[in-house]
Design a protein around this motif. Structure first.
Motif, PDB file in Angstrom:
ATOM      1  N   TYR A  77      -8.485  -3.409   9.087  1.00  0.00           N
ATOM      2  CA  TYR A  77      -7.782  -2.622   8.075  1.00  0.00           C
ATOM      3  C   TYR A  77      -8.645  -1.510   7.512  1.00  0.00           C
ATOM      4  O   TYR A  77      -8.174  -0.687   6.723  1.00  0.00           O
ATOM      5  N   PHE A  78      -9.900  -1.447   7.916  1.00  0.00           N
ATOM      6  CA  PHE A  78     -10.858  -0.544   7.277  1.00  0.00           C
ATOM      7  C   PHE A  78     -10.396   0.923   7.328  1.00  0.00           C
ATOM      8  O   PHE A  78     -10.371   1.618   6.317  1.00  0.00           O
ATOM      9  N   GLY A  87      -7.441   2.210   7.989  1.00  0.00           N
ATOM     10  CA  GLY A  87      -6.188   2.401   7.260  1.00  0.00           C
ATOM     11  C   GLY A  87      -6.417   2.505   5.760  1.00  0.00           C
ATOM     12  O   GLY A  87      -5.822   3.352   5.084  1.00  0.00           O
ATOM     13  N   ALA A  88      -7.288   1.652   5.234  1.00  0.00           N
ATOM     14  CA  ALA A  88      -7.569   1.677   3.793  1.00  0.00           C
ATOM     15  C   ALA A  88      -8.230   2.995   3.394  1.00  0.00           C
ATOM     16  O   ALA A  88      -7.882   3.599   2.369  1.00  0.00           O
ATOM     17  N   LYS A 127      -7.978   5.916   4.906  1.00  0.00           N
ATOM     18  CA  LYS A 127      -6.981   6.992   4.962  1.00  0.00           C
ATOM     19  C   LYS A 127      -6.040   6.932   3.766  1.00  0.00           C
ATOM     20  O   LYS A 127      -5.659   7.960   3.202  1.00  0.00           O
ATOM     21  N   GLY A 128      -5.662   5.722   3.370  1.00  0.00           N
ATOM     22  CA  GLY A 128      -4.790   5.565   2.212  1.00  0.00           C
ATOM     23  C   GLY A 128      -5.428   6.096   0.947  1.00  0.00           C
ATOM     24  O   GLY A 128      -4.798   6.836   0.180  1.00  0.00           O
ATOM     25  N   VAL A 129      -6.689   5.752   0.728  1.00  0.00           N
ATOM     26  CA  VAL A 129      -7.391   6.219  -0.474  1.00  0.00           C
ATOM     27  C   VAL A 129      -7.468   7.748  -0.487  1.00  0.00           C
ATOM     28  O   VAL A 129      -7.223   8.393  -1.515  1.00  0.00           O
ATOM     29  N   LEU A 172      -5.469   9.909   1.005  1.00  0.00           N
ATOM     30  CA  LEU A 172      -4.147  10.529   0.818  1.00  0.00           C
ATOM     31  C   LEU A 172      -3.572  10.267  -0.577  1.00  0.00           C
ATOM     32  O   LEU A 172      -2.748  11.043  -1.055  1.00  0.00           O
ATOM     33  N   ARG A 173      -4.003   9.185  -1.218  1.00  0.00           N
ATOM     34  CA  ARG A 173      -3.552   8.943  -2.595  1.00  0.00           C
ATOM     35  C   ARG A 173      -4.100  10.029  -3.519  1.00  0.00           C
ATOM     36  O   ARG A 173      -3.412  10.482  -4.430  1.00  0.00           O
ATOM     37  N   PRO A 225      -2.670  14.092  -1.094  1.00  0.00           N
ATOM     38  CA  PRO A 225      -1.612  13.827  -0.101  1.00  0.00           C
ATOM     39  C   PRO A 225      -1.506  14.916   0.976  1.00  0.00           C
ATOM     40  O   PRO A 225      -0.889  14.688   2.009  1.00  0.00           O
ATOM     41  N   GLU A 226      -2.119  16.090   0.726  1.00  0.00           N
ATOM     42  CA  GLU A 226      -2.052  17.174   1.713  1.00  0.00           C
ATOM     43  C   GLU A 226      -3.263  17.193   2.641  1.00  0.00           C
ATOM     44  O   GLU A 226      -3.361  18.068   3.511  1.00  0.00           O
ATOM     45  N   ARG A 229      -5.667  16.816   5.650  1.00  0.00           N
ATOM     46  CA  ARG A 229      -5.432  16.625   7.083  1.00  0.00           C
ATOM     47  C   ARG A 229      -6.619  15.853   7.645  1.00  0.00           C
ATOM     48  O   ARG A 229      -7.703  16.386   7.788  1.00  0.00           O
ATOM     49  N   ARG A 283     -14.511   2.753   1.586  1.00  0.00           N
ATOM     50  CA  ARG A 283     -13.223   2.840   0.884  1.00  0.00           C
ATOM     51  C   ARG A 283     -13.410   3.209  -0.587  1.00  0.00           C
ATOM     52  O   ARG A 283     -12.650   4.022  -1.120  1.00  0.00           O
ATOM     53  N   ARG A 311       3.863  13.614   8.340  1.00  0.00           N
ATOM     54  CA  ARG A 311       2.434  13.413   8.540  1.00  0.00           C
ATOM     55  C   ARG A 311       2.219  11.949   8.914  1.00  0.00           C
ATOM     56  O   ARG A 311       2.349  11.063   8.078  1.00  0.00           O
ATOM     57  N   ILE A 331      -2.556   3.301  11.168  1.00  0.00           N
ATOM     58  CA  ILE A 331      -3.375   2.257  10.548  1.00  0.00           C
ATOM     59  C   ILE A 331      -4.059   1.489  11.678  1.00  0.00           C
ATOM     60  O   ILE A 331      -5.247   1.596  11.867  1.00  0.00           O
ATOM     61  N   THR A 339      -3.729  -7.312   7.649  1.00  0.00           N
ATOM     62  CA  THR A 339      -4.042  -5.886   7.784  1.00  0.00           C
ATOM     63  C   THR A 339      -3.188  -5.046   6.841  1.00  0.00           C
ATOM     64  O   THR A 339      -3.689  -4.162   6.144  1.00  0.00           O
ATOM     65  N   ASN A 390      -4.072  -5.185   3.133  1.00  0.00           N
ATOM     66  CA  ASN A 390      -5.313  -4.506   2.765  1.00  0.00           C
ATOM     67  C   ASN A 390      -5.312  -3.008   3.015  1.00  0.00           C
ATOM     68  O   ASN A 390      -6.352  -2.367   2.880  1.00  0.00           O
ATOM     69  N   SER A 391      -4.166  -2.461   3.403  1.00  0.00           N
ATOM     70  CA  SER A 391      -4.143  -1.012   3.607  1.00  0.00           C
ATOM     71  C   SER A 391      -2.946  -0.354   2.935  1.00  0.00           C
ATOM     72  O   SER A 391      -3.087   0.707   2.317  1.00  0.00           O
ATOM     73  N   GLU A 443      -3.014   1.175  -0.650  1.00  0.00           N
ATOM     74  CA  GLU A 443      -3.889   2.316  -0.936  1.00  0.00           C
ATOM     75  C   GLU A 443      -3.142   3.646  -0.876  1.00  0.00           C
ATOM     76  O   GLU A 443      -3.607   4.634  -1.428  1.00  0.00           O
ATOM     77  N   PHE A 444      -2.009   3.674  -0.197  1.00  0.00           N
ATOM     78  CA  PHE A 444      -1.335   4.950   0.067  1.00  0.00           C
ATOM     79  C   PHE A 444      -0.535   5.444  -1.146  1.00  0.00           C
ATOM     80  O   PHE A 444      -0.174   4.651  -2.013  1.00  0.00           O
ATOM     81  N   PRO A 445      -0.267   6.747  -1.183  1.00  0.00           N
ATOM     82  CA  PRO A 445       0.466   7.285  -2.341  1.00  0.00           C
ATOM     83  C   PRO A 445       1.918   6.819  -2.363  1.00  0.00           C
ATOM     84  O   PRO A 445       2.483   6.457  -1.330  1.00  0.00           O
TER      85      PRO A 445
END
Lengths: 265, 265, 265
Positions: free
Chosen positions: A19-20, A22-23, A25-27, A29-30, A33-34, A36, A132, B36, B40, B55, B58-59, B62-64
Motif C-alpha cells: 500500500y506504500f 498508493g498512500a 500518492k493519496g497524500v 493529491l489530498r 489535487p492537480e 501530476r 508518507r 486522472r 494503487i 491494501t 491503508n491507501s 489518504e485521497f481527497p
C-alpha cells in the motif's frame, strides 16, 4: 526563482505490491489535487544506494525545469537523519539526508533545507513511513508554491555519497559493474567521456576477455560478449539477443579491468 | 452532495504484464479524457480478499474527497454477484459485491447501488472481464457527473467481509500475520489502539519469543526480531536490515500470541 | 485531420526496474509538460513480438481518438530499421519498423512516415536507446501539434507481421496458445467470430481433451479444464480458481486442435 511545474516524480524502494505507493500518492493529491505524479521506479532494491543513484542520474535530468523529484530509499527512517529539501536551478529534490541525492547535485549550485512537517498536514508522524508522513506532504506543499524558505531551516552540511569511481593503475583502469539492466546488459562505472584516450580497448571481467567494441546490439557476433557505448554514458557489455549476465555469470559489484591492446598487463 | 474530484484510483489483481490494466485505462479515458487515473496496485494476489482489504484500508483514506476508487478483485466474475457502487461522505467505491470494500465502509454512513451498464458505452459485456466492461465505464461515468441515483437501483444488502479479528483468551491475545511487506516485515492484525493496556508485551510466533519493542528500524539489535508500531496502525515485526519473514520462517496466516511479561501463560 | 488528444500510452519491454521508463517520461514531459502519459505495460518479454502485438490489439482500440500510442519493442535498435509513425483515422502509432504495429493497422486505412529526429530536441542519438532519443521526442512533438507531414518523409513500405493464424485441415482447426495471462488462463489464436460453425467443440492440447464450454469461471467443475469465450475475443482455456497453465503443463506456443464432437479425427 524556480517555479514548480506541478510534476512530481517518484523513485523509491517501496515495491509495487504494497500500500506504500498508493498512500504516498493519496497524500500528495489530498494537498494538491492537480499534481501530476510520474512513477520513475518503485523497485530499487531495498536500501541499495548505488542502484538508486544510478537510476536517478539517468532519469531526473530529462524532466522539465520545476519538477519535484521525490527520492526515498531510506534504511535510516526514524533515526536522527534529517529529511532534506535540495533546490538547484532546475529541480526540487525531496529525500532523506543519507547521500541518496548527492550525485545529482555534486556538480551544480544548490541550497539545502531541513524539512519540517507542517502541523495541519499530518496528525501523527510514524517512525517507519516518513515517505508518507513527511516527504509526500513536503513534495505536495512545494508543488503549490509553499514558502519553504521561511519555514525550513537551511541545512548545508548534507551527507555526501558517490557512486564508486574507477581508479587508474599503470595503463589499466579498474572499475566495476554497477548495474545489470532488464536485458542482462552490464553497466560499468567507466564513463565514456573519460575513455577517449583508449585505443583498441581490452576488457576483462569474471575470467573473460572482451575485445569487440561495437555500436549497437545487432552487430554483435554469435554468443560473443561485446562492449558498446551505453545510453547511460557508460561503457556497457552485452551479448546479442542474450543476457550477458547469464552468459558471463557475473553480477553487480564484479570487478572489471580495461587496458589498451598493445599495453602489457 | 459529493462532487467527483476527477481522480480515479485503481486497485486490482490484474497484474502489470497483461493487457487488462491498459484496456481499463482506455475505457475510462474514452468516456472521460480528463480523468486522472492513479494506480494503487495491480498485484493483489489473485482473489486474495484479505490482502486487498488491507491494501485499500491503508491507501483509500489518504485521497481527497470525491475520489473514485475502482477496486476489482473478482473471482466470481460472470456469476450472479452484482456490480456495486457505494457512496460515502468522502468517496465513491466501484467494486464487485463480494465483500471487498466492506471494511472501507463498515464504520461510516453509505448508500449502495447496483451498477447497470449503459447501452451506449459497451456493445457487449464479456462474462470474464467486468473490470473493463462494467466497472471501468461506471467509474468514468461517475467521474463526469453521471446521475447514478436515477439509473442505478439502490442495493442495500451488500456482502459483508471482515479482516480476521484477534480474540482474547485469559490475559493473552491470539491474532495472525495478515501481510508481509516488500521488506519482509510482518504485519499483524493487532491494532495499536487496542493494545494500550499491554505492559511489557511478549509476542510468540512460529516458535520464536519476541520481547523487544522499539520505535524504528535502526534501533533493532543485531539479527534479533523486534516489535514496532507499524505505519498501518498495527503491531508489526521486523529484523534490522533483514527480512523478518526469512529470519523467522513465517508467512501470512501464521498465528501469533501476545501477552504481558508478568502474566503466566 | 486527426487532433492529438494529449494522451500518450506506453507499451514497451523496458521493464519497471530500470531508468528506461523514467527517462522516456522525462523526455516527453520536457517537450510537452501537459502530456498525459498512460502506462499500458513495460513488461513485454524482451523482443517478444507475438505478446506485444496481442497486448496492443487488446488495449489500443479502447482509447479515445487522437491518442498517441508509443510502442517500443525493438531488438533491432541501432541497425538500419527505420523509426516509424503510422497515422490512422483514430490513432497515432510511434514504433520501430519491425512489424510490431502492423496488426493494429492491417484492416484500416493509414499513412506511414519515417521519423526524423529534430535537432533541437536531442543533442546526441544513442545507438541503443531510441526509445528515449527518437521515439519519445516524436510522440511528444506530435502531441503538441507538430507538422509531421512536412518534415517526416512518407514511408509506405513498412514491415508486415501477423500473429500466427489457425489453419483448417479436414474438419479440424489447428492453432496454438498465444498468451498465458496472470491467472494462468490460456489464450488461443482461435477468434470466436470465426468459430460460429462449430457445434459441440472438442479441444485437444498437451495430451488433454477438453469438452466443457462455459460462460464464466465459477461455472467450471472441480479441477476440470474448460473452454470459454475470452474477453480478448478469442477462445480461452481455464480451470476454476486454478492456473490452467500449471494444471495442464502447457505454455505459449503449444499446439491446439479443435474439432466438432461428431466428426472423426
Amino acid at each position: 526563482m524556480l517555479k514548480p511545474s506541478g510534476i512530481i516524480t517518484l523513485t523509491t524502494d517501496f515495491g509495487n505490491n504494497d500500500y506504500f505507493v498508493g498512500a504516498v500518492k493519496g497524500v500528495i493529491l489530498r494537498i494538491n489535487p492537480e499534481a501530476r505524479i510520474v512513477d520513475i521506479t518503485h523497485t530499487i532494491e531495498p536500501g541499495n544506494m548505488k542502484q538508486a543513484a544510478f537510476t536517478l542520474l539517468n532519469s531526473v535530468f530529462e524532466f522539465p525545469p520545476g519538477t519535484i523529484h521525490y527520492c526515498v530509499v531510506d534504511p535510516g527512517v526514524g533515526s536522527a537523519r534529517k529529511p532534506l529539501l535540495a533546490v538547484t536551478e532546475q529541480y526540487y529534490l525531496v529525500a532523506p539526508d543519507n547521500g541518496l541525492i548527492f550525485p545529482l547535485i555534486a556538480d551544480t549550485a544548490y541550497r539545502s533545507y531541513e524539512i519540517k512537517p507542517l502541523n495541519q498536514e499530518v496528525q501523527t508522524v510514524s517512525q517507519t513511513f516518513h515517505g508518507r508522513d513527511i516527504f509526500a506532504p513536503a513534495a505536495a506543499e512545494i508543488s503549490i508554491g509553499f514558502d519553504y524558505e521561511s519555514v525550513y531551516p537551511e541545512y548545508p552540511n548534507i551527507v555526501k555519497y558517490e557512486i564508486p569511481k574507477p581508479r587508474m593503475q599503470g595503463h589499466s583502469v579498474y572499475g566495476e559493474i554497477i548495474h545489470v539492466d532488464r536485458f542482462g546488459n552490464l553497466v560499468t562505472n567507466l564513463r565514456l567521456k573519460e575513455l577517449t584516450g583508449f585505443k583498441n580497448p581490452v576488457l576483462e571481467l569474471g575470467g573473460h576477455t572482451i575485445t569487440d567494441l561495437t555500436g549497437f546490439f545487432q552487430s554483435g557476433k554469435g554468443d560473443e560478449p561485446f562492449m558498446y557505448h551505453g545510453s547511460s554514458g557508460h561503457l556497457e557489455i552485452a551479448v546479442k539477443n542474450k543476457s550477458a549476465r547469464d552468459m558471463l555469470g557475473v553480477e553487480t559489484g564484479e570487478e572489471i579491468v580495461l587496458r589498451s591492446k598493445n599495453d602489457g598487463r
